[in-house]
Design a protein around this motif. Structure first.
Motif, PDB file in Angstrom:
ATOM      1  N   ALA A 101       8.298  -7.737  -5.583  1.00  0.00           N
ATOM      2  CA  ALA A 101       7.026  -7.751  -4.442  1.00  0.00           C
ATOM      3  C   ALA A 101       6.153  -8.395  -5.171  1.00  0.00           C
ATOM      4  O   ALA A 101       5.330  -8.766  -4.482  1.00  0.00           O
ATOM      5  CB  ALA A 101       6.893  -6.391  -3.832  1.00  0.00           C
ATOM      6  N   LEU A 102       6.007  -8.141  -6.182  1.00  0.00           N
ATOM      7  CA  LEU A 102       4.789  -8.880  -6.804  1.00  0.00           C
ATOM      8  C   LEU A 102       4.642  -9.812  -6.871  1.00  0.00           C
ATOM      9  O   LEU A 102       3.867 -10.786  -7.213  1.00  0.00           O
ATOM     10  CB  LEU A 102       3.969  -8.468  -8.240  1.00  0.00           C
ATOM     11  N   ALA A 119       4.047 -15.236  -0.445  1.00  0.00           N
ATOM     12  CA  ALA A 119       4.916 -14.861   0.837  1.00  0.00           C
ATOM     13  C   ALA A 119       3.754 -13.813   1.044  1.00  0.00           C
ATOM     14  O   ALA A 119       2.834 -12.937   1.097  1.00  0.00           O
ATOM     15  CB  ALA A 119       5.431 -13.748   0.454  1.00  0.00           C
ATOM     16  N   ASP A 120       3.626 -13.958   2.956  1.00  0.00           N
ATOM     17  CA  ASP A 120       3.094 -13.676   4.783  1.00  0.00           C
ATOM     18  C   ASP A 120       3.801 -11.612   4.696  1.00  0.00           C
ATOM     19  O   ASP A 120       2.522 -11.077   4.909  1.00  0.00           O
ATOM     20  CB  ASP A 120       3.634 -14.493   5.436  1.00  0.00           C
ATOM     21  N   ALA A 121       4.601 -11.785   3.823  1.00  0.00           N
ATOM     22  CA  ALA A 121       5.254 -10.003   3.997  1.00  0.00           C
ATOM     23  C   ALA A 121       6.297 -10.164   2.822  1.00  0.00           C
ATOM     24  O   ALA A 121       7.213 -10.919   2.787  1.00  0.00           O
ATOM     25  CB  ALA A 121       5.507  -9.706   5.916  1.00  0.00           C
ATOM     26  N   ILE A 122       6.675  -9.015   3.518  1.00  0.00           N
ATOM     27  CA  ILE A 122       7.722  -8.787   2.407  1.00  0.00           C
ATOM     28  C   ILE A 122       8.299  -6.941   2.721  1.00  0.00           C
ATOM     29  O   ILE A 122       7.808  -6.461   3.530  1.00  0.00           O
ATOM     30  CB  ILE A 122       7.091  -7.875   0.424  1.00  0.00           C
ATOM     31  N   GLU A 147       4.973 -11.943  -3.727  1.00  0.00           N
ATOM     32  CA  GLU A 147       3.285 -11.754  -3.655  1.00  0.00           C
ATOM     33  C   GLU A 147       2.160 -13.165  -3.937  1.00  0.00           C
ATOM     34  O   GLU A 147       2.145 -14.012  -3.099  1.00  0.00           O
ATOM     35  CB  GLU A 147       2.680 -10.703  -3.169  1.00  0.00           C
ATOM     36  N   VAL A 188       4.196  -5.063   4.278  1.00  0.00           N
ATOM     37  CA  VAL A 188       5.245  -4.283   3.997  1.00  0.00           C
ATOM     38  C   VAL A 188       6.706  -3.734   5.180  1.00  0.00           C
ATOM     39  O   VAL A 188       5.967  -2.747   6.270  1.00  0.00           O
ATOM     40  CB  VAL A 188       5.410  -3.413   2.705  1.00  0.00           C
ATOM     41  N   LYS A 224       5.821 -23.113   2.491  1.00  0.00           N
ATOM     42  CA  LYS A 224       4.668 -22.654   3.009  1.00  0.00           C
ATOM     43  C   LYS A 224       4.249 -23.457   3.864  1.00  0.00           C
ATOM     44  O   LYS A 224       2.782 -23.816   4.742  1.00  0.00           O
ATOM     45  CB  LYS A 224       3.966 -21.807   2.354  1.00  0.00           C
ATOM     46  N   VAL A 244       0.967  -4.110  -3.048  1.00  0.00           N
ATOM     47  CA  VAL A 244       0.813  -5.417  -2.911  1.00  0.00           C
ATOM     48  C   VAL A 244      -0.068  -5.226  -1.358  1.00  0.00           C
ATOM     49  O   VAL A 244      -0.380  -4.183  -0.801  1.00  0.00           O
ATOM     50  CB  VAL A 244       2.005  -6.240  -1.608  1.00  0.00           C
ATOM     51  N   LYS A 245      -0.818  -6.504  -1.043  1.00  0.00           N
ATOM     52  CA  LYS A 245      -1.580  -6.383   0.076  1.00  0.00           C
ATOM     53  C   LYS A 245      -1.960  -7.097   0.938  1.00  0.00           C
ATOM     54  O   LYS A 245      -1.755  -6.346   2.186  1.00  0.00           O
ATOM     55  CB  LYS A 245      -2.831  -7.396  -0.254  1.00  0.00           C
ATOM     56  N   VAL A 246      -0.647  -8.230   1.126  1.00  0.00           N
ATOM     57  CA  VAL A 246       0.370  -8.313   2.665  1.00  0.00           C
ATOM     58  C   VAL A 246       1.028  -6.713   3.116  1.00  0.00           C
ATOM     59  O   VAL A 246       1.420  -5.714   2.586  1.00  0.00           O
ATOM     60  CB  VAL A 246       1.152  -9.565   2.102  1.00  0.00           C
TER      61      VAL A 246
END
Ligand SMILES: Cc1cc2nc3c(=O)[nH]c(=O)nc-3n(C[C@H](O)[C@H](O)[C@H](O)COP(=O)(O)O)c2cc1C
Length: 320
Positions: free
Chosen positions: A126-127, A134-137, A130, A168, A110, A164-166
């Motif tokens: 995933a959590l 991570a920028d996307a999962i 994130e 997917v 990053k 998650v907020k990013v």
């Protein structure tokens, strides 16, 4: 119509990623996917540092579009050295598979400005990725070819998308426009395909692999830990079945170890009909070898027609 946040994040035309495929996806396939508007991903699993450098250079001679490198975290030294090469060679995007690359590696990537997309099999993973940045999962279900977890794509993707907020991406069991539309409905903003891209003109998979894929039914794959020590979905063969059967009777770690040594040796010397290779349940739907461009443009064209059809059906239902 299918321009999503994933396209903006990765600088690609269509929200389609070609999952890294050790043994099937080298520079030719990766460049073809990127040239067709998706994101090609080079594998590093099992390869040497020189091979990775050569693959990056060779891919760059074939495309000027973005492509990614996949790092499979098979050990700290391996993961760190492959990440260092990606940073040094200014690879813009890195995906990671089979486990957590570790927060140090994600942070280093990053800090160098690399976009990081880990592949995860569960909400818990995933959590964690994130939180690491991570920028996307990429949420990958157990239908997928290669390393798998225990949850299928259909329940996994919406639960990861809720957690998650990013952005997917959905992976596992996707092979055509219906899969893309389903993934979008589940809350994903794109798809990652592996197995479908094996049966392409540009894939570097051996001919027996492509021919086997065309004949494999939806029940023709199985999960076995023989190949890498972790669960891998691959063509179901006599050797894999016998190994898994023998494992159920093995008690101690030593017994299990000697079984895997014995069956791995048999696998290495097996005739073609007993050989195996990672492949997903979508195999049952793949009946032709196409060019990468035909697959990607076909998915987008068919998805547009499908969206139109679903809209029409829902309007007709509403009128009744
Ligand atoms: C032959 C093969 C090799 C693979 N090798 C890797 C790999 O080296 N690293 C990785 O993260 N995923 C690997 N995968 C998983 C794919 O990148 C992708 O996530 C998966 O194939 C998606 O599911 P699908 O096969 O149902 O399309 C592999 C899959 C296949 C079929």
């Amino acid at each position: 119509m299918f321009h999503t946040v994933l396209c903006d994040l990765l600088g690609i035309r269509y929200p389609i990623i070609q999952g890294a495929m050790q043994g099937a996806g080298g520079p030719r396939l990766v460049a073809a996917v990127s040239e067709a508007g998706g994101l090609g991903v080079l594998p590093t699993f099992g390869g040497t540092e020189k091979e990775l450098r050569d693959d990056i250079e060779n891919t760059r001679t074939l495309t000027k579009r973005p492509f990614a490198v996949n790092i499979t975290p098979i050990g700290r030294a391996f993961t760190e050295s492959r990440a260092a090469i990606c940073i040094e060679m200014r690879v813009p995007i890195v995906t990671t598979g089979r486990g957590d690359p570790g927060s140090n590696v994600v942070q280093q990537l990053k800090q160098a400005g690399t976009i990081v997309l880990p592949v995860v099999p569960s909400v818990r993973h995933a959590l964690r990725v994130e939180a690491e940045g991570a920028d996307a999962i990429i949420a990958s279900g157990m239908e997928a070819g290669g390393h798998v977890g225990r949850v299928s794509t259909m329940p996994l993707v919406p639960q990861v998308a809720d957690a998650v907020k990013v952005p997917v991406v959905a992976a596992g069991g996707i092979g055509d426009a219906r899969g893309l539309m389903a993934a979008l409905a589940l809350g994903a903003c794109g798809i990652q395909l592996g197995t479908r891209f094996i049966a392409t003109v540009e894939s570097e998979a051996a001919d027996w692999v492509k021919q086997r894929l065309l004949k494999t039914e939806e029940t023709g794959t199985m999960v076995s830990s023989l190949m890498t020590g972790k669960p891998v979905r691959a063509f179901a063969t006599r050797i894999l079945r016998e190994y898994e059967q023998a494992l159920t009777g093995a008690g101690s770690t030593e017994e299990r170890g000697s079984l895997s040594t014995r069956y791995l040796k048999e696998l290495r010397h097996a005739p073609v009909e007993d050989r195996t290779m990672a492949a997903g349940e979508i195999a049952g739907m793949i009946r032709d070898i196409r060019t990468v461009r035909e697959i990607i443009e076909g998915i987008i064209k068919d998805a547009a027609a499908l969206a139109e059809k679903l809209y029409r059906v829902s309007r007709e239902d509403a009128r009744q």
